[in-house]
Write a protein that holds these residues in place. Structure first.
Motif, PDB file in Angstrom:
ATOM      1  N   ARG A  70      -6.760   2.594   1.248  1.00  0.00           N
ATOM      2  CA  ARG A  70      -6.356   1.456   0.416  1.00  0.00           C
ATOM      3  C   ARG A  70      -5.973   0.248   1.262  1.00  0.00           C
ATOM      4  NH1 ARG A  70      -2.650   4.475  -4.094  1.00  0.00           N
ATOM      5  NH2 ARG A  70      -4.407   5.340  -5.228  1.00  0.00           N
ATOM      6  N   LEU A  71      -6.193  -0.914   0.674  1.00  0.00           N
ATOM      7  CA  LEU A  71      -5.733  -2.167   1.258  1.00  0.00           C
ATOM      8  C   LEU A  71      -4.650  -2.731   0.353  1.00  0.00           C
ATOM      9  CD1 LEU A  71      -9.063  -3.929   2.290  1.00  0.00           C
ATOM     10  CD2 LEU A  71      -7.376  -2.890   3.799  1.00  0.00           C
ATOM     11  N   TYR A  72      -3.574  -3.204   0.938  1.00  0.00           N
ATOM     12  CA  TYR A  72      -2.501  -3.850   0.187  1.00  0.00           C
ATOM     13  C   TYR A  72      -2.462  -5.322   0.573  1.00  0.00           C
ATOM     14  CZ  TYR A  72      -1.059   0.936  -0.685  1.00  0.00           C
ATOM     15  OH  TYR A  72      -1.036   2.249  -1.062  1.00  0.00           O
ATOM     16  N   VAL A  73      -1.906  -6.130  -0.299  1.00  0.00           N
ATOM     17  CA  VAL A  73      -1.797  -7.560  -0.040  1.00  0.00           C
ATOM     18  C   VAL A  73      -0.342  -7.898   0.253  1.00  0.00           C
ATOM     19  CG1 VAL A  73      -2.081  -9.873  -1.011  1.00  0.00           C
ATOM     20  CG2 VAL A  73      -3.740  -8.085  -1.563  1.00  0.00           C
ATOM     21  N   ILE A  74      -0.129  -8.584   1.361  1.00  0.00           N
ATOM     22  CA  ILE A  74       1.178  -9.144   1.698  1.00  0.00           C
ATOM     23  C   ILE A  74       1.058 -10.646   1.532  1.00  0.00           C
ATOM     24  CG2 ILE A  74       2.789  -9.588   3.584  1.00  0.00           C
ATOM     25  CD1 ILE A  74       2.307  -6.795   4.555  1.00  0.00           C
ATOM     26  N   CYS A 119       2.068  -2.811  -2.359  1.00  0.00           N
ATOM     27  CA  CYS A 119       2.165  -1.346  -2.267  1.00  0.00           C
ATOM     28  C   CYS A 119       3.201  -0.804  -3.262  1.00  0.00           C
ATOM     29  CB  CYS A 119       2.506  -0.916  -0.847  1.00  0.00           C
ATOM     30  SG  CYS A 119       4.210  -1.205  -0.358  1.00  0.00           S
ATOM     31  N   PRO A 120       3.117   0.489  -3.575  1.00  0.00           N
ATOM     32  CA  PRO A 120       4.072   1.090  -4.504  1.00  0.00           C
ATOM     33  C   PRO A 120       5.529   0.997  -4.043  1.00  0.00           C
ATOM     34  CG  PRO A 120       2.192   2.542  -4.207  1.00  0.00           C
ATOM     35  CD  PRO A 120       2.046   1.421  -3.206  1.00  0.00           C
ATOM     36  N   GLY A 121       5.776   1.104  -2.756  1.00  0.00           N
ATOM     37  CA  GLY A 121       7.149   1.031  -2.243  1.00  0.00           C
ATOM     38  C   GLY A 121       7.814  -0.301  -2.570  1.00  0.00           C
ATOM     39  N   TRP A 122       7.088  -1.387  -2.350  1.00  0.00           N
ATOM     40  CA  TRP A 122       7.677  -2.691  -2.641  1.00  0.00           C
ATOM     41  C   TRP A 122       7.834  -2.890  -4.151  1.00  0.00           C
ATOM     42  CZ3 TRP A 122       7.343  -7.287  -5.140  1.00  0.00           C
ATOM     43  CH2 TRP A 122       8.237  -8.264  -4.713  1.00  0.00           C
ATOM     44  N   LYS A 123       6.856  -2.446  -4.912  1.00  0.00           N
ATOM     45  CA  LYS A 123       6.934  -2.607  -6.367  1.00  0.00           C
ATOM     46  C   LYS A 123       8.131  -1.858  -6.953  1.00  0.00           C
ATOM     47  CE  LYS A 123       2.045  -3.450  -7.180  1.00  0.00           C
ATOM     48  NZ  LYS A 123       0.823  -2.940  -7.807  1.00  0.00           N
ATOM     49  N   HIS A 151       5.357  -1.751   5.319  1.00  0.00           N
ATOM     50  CA  HIS A 151       4.425  -2.773   5.802  1.00  0.00           C
ATOM     51  C   HIS A 151       5.175  -4.046   6.221  1.00  0.00           C
ATOM     52  CE1 HIS A 151       2.295  -0.257   2.782  1.00  0.00           C
ATOM     53  NE2 HIS A 151       1.567  -0.024   3.859  1.00  0.00           N
ATOM     54  N   LEU A 152       6.102  -4.486   5.386  1.00  0.00           N
ATOM     55  CA  LEU A 152       6.910  -5.658   5.735  1.00  0.00           C
ATOM     56  C   LEU A 152       7.812  -5.352   6.929  1.00  0.00           C
ATOM     57  CD1 LEU A 152       7.908  -6.974   2.201  1.00  0.00           C
ATOM     58  CD2 LEU A 152       6.192  -7.917   3.742  1.00  0.00           C
ATOM     59  N   ILE A 153       8.414  -4.175   6.938  1.00  0.00           N
ATOM     60  CA  ILE A 153       9.298  -3.792   8.042  1.00  0.00           C
ATOM     61  C   ILE A 153       8.516  -3.761   9.364  1.00  0.00           C
ATOM     62  CG2 ILE A 153      10.665  -1.884   8.978  1.00  0.00           C
ATOM     63  CD1 ILE A 153      11.487  -1.313   6.008  1.00  0.00           C
ATOM     64  N   ALA A 154       7.298  -3.216   9.343  1.00  0.00           N
ATOM     65  CA  ALA A 154       6.478  -3.150  10.554  1.00  0.00           C
ATOM     66  C   ALA A 154       6.147  -4.546  11.080  1.00  0.00           C
ATOM     67  CB  ALA A 154       5.196  -2.383  10.274  1.00  0.00           C
ATOM     68  N   LEU A 155       6.036  -5.520  10.187  1.00  0.00           N
ATOM     69  CA  LEU A 155       5.749  -6.903  10.585  1.00  0.00           C
ATOM     70  C   LEU A 155       7.018  -7.696  10.883  1.00  0.00           C
ATOM     71  CD1 LEU A 155       2.945  -7.594   7.976  1.00  0.00           C
ATOM     72  CD2 LEU A 155       2.657  -7.310  10.456  1.00  0.00           C
ATOM     73  N   ARG A 156       8.166  -7.017  10.757  1.00  0.00           N
ATOM     74  CA  ARG A 156       9.488  -7.644  10.979  1.00  0.00           C
ATOM     75  C   ARG A 156       9.741  -8.796  10.009  1.00  0.00           C
ATOM     76  NH1 ARG A 156       8.524  -7.139  17.166  1.00  0.00           N
ATOM     77  NH2 ARG A 156       9.321  -5.045  17.490  1.00  0.00           N
TER      78      ARG A 156
END
Length: 80
Positions: free
Chosen positions: A32-36, A49-53, A60-65
């Motif tokens: 899957r691809l998610y959109v940030i 992604c389901p986690g953010w929703k 994904h956001l945490i990994a990008l700081r």
């Protein structure tokens, strides 16, 4: 100086009415691809992604700081 984030041009997506600086990230567990993207008005970052929703935070956001929980945050996108 704003923190910089390098994004490949192939991952960039066009802005829409609500979101800007949109790009794809790949799931670690599936194909899957998610959109940030950054909310244009409130300036916070979100992920599809389901986690953010569900929790307004995601790996994904945490990994990008990038801060989670709808915290406004500015970055400089560098096309790669």
């Amino acid at each position: 100086m704003l923190p910089a984030l390098r994004i490949e041009n192939s991952l960039r997506l066009p802005d829409n009415d609500q979101w800007q600086l949109r790009f794809h990230v790949e799931s670690e567990n599936s194909n899957r691809l998610y959109v940030i993207a950054q909310n244009k008005k409130k300036r916070y970052w979100a992920c599809s992604c389901p986690g953010w929703k569900r929790h307004r935070t995601c790996k994904h956001l945490i990994a990008l700081r990038i801060p989670c929980n709808e915290t406004p945050y500015e970055i400089n996108i560098i096309n790669h």
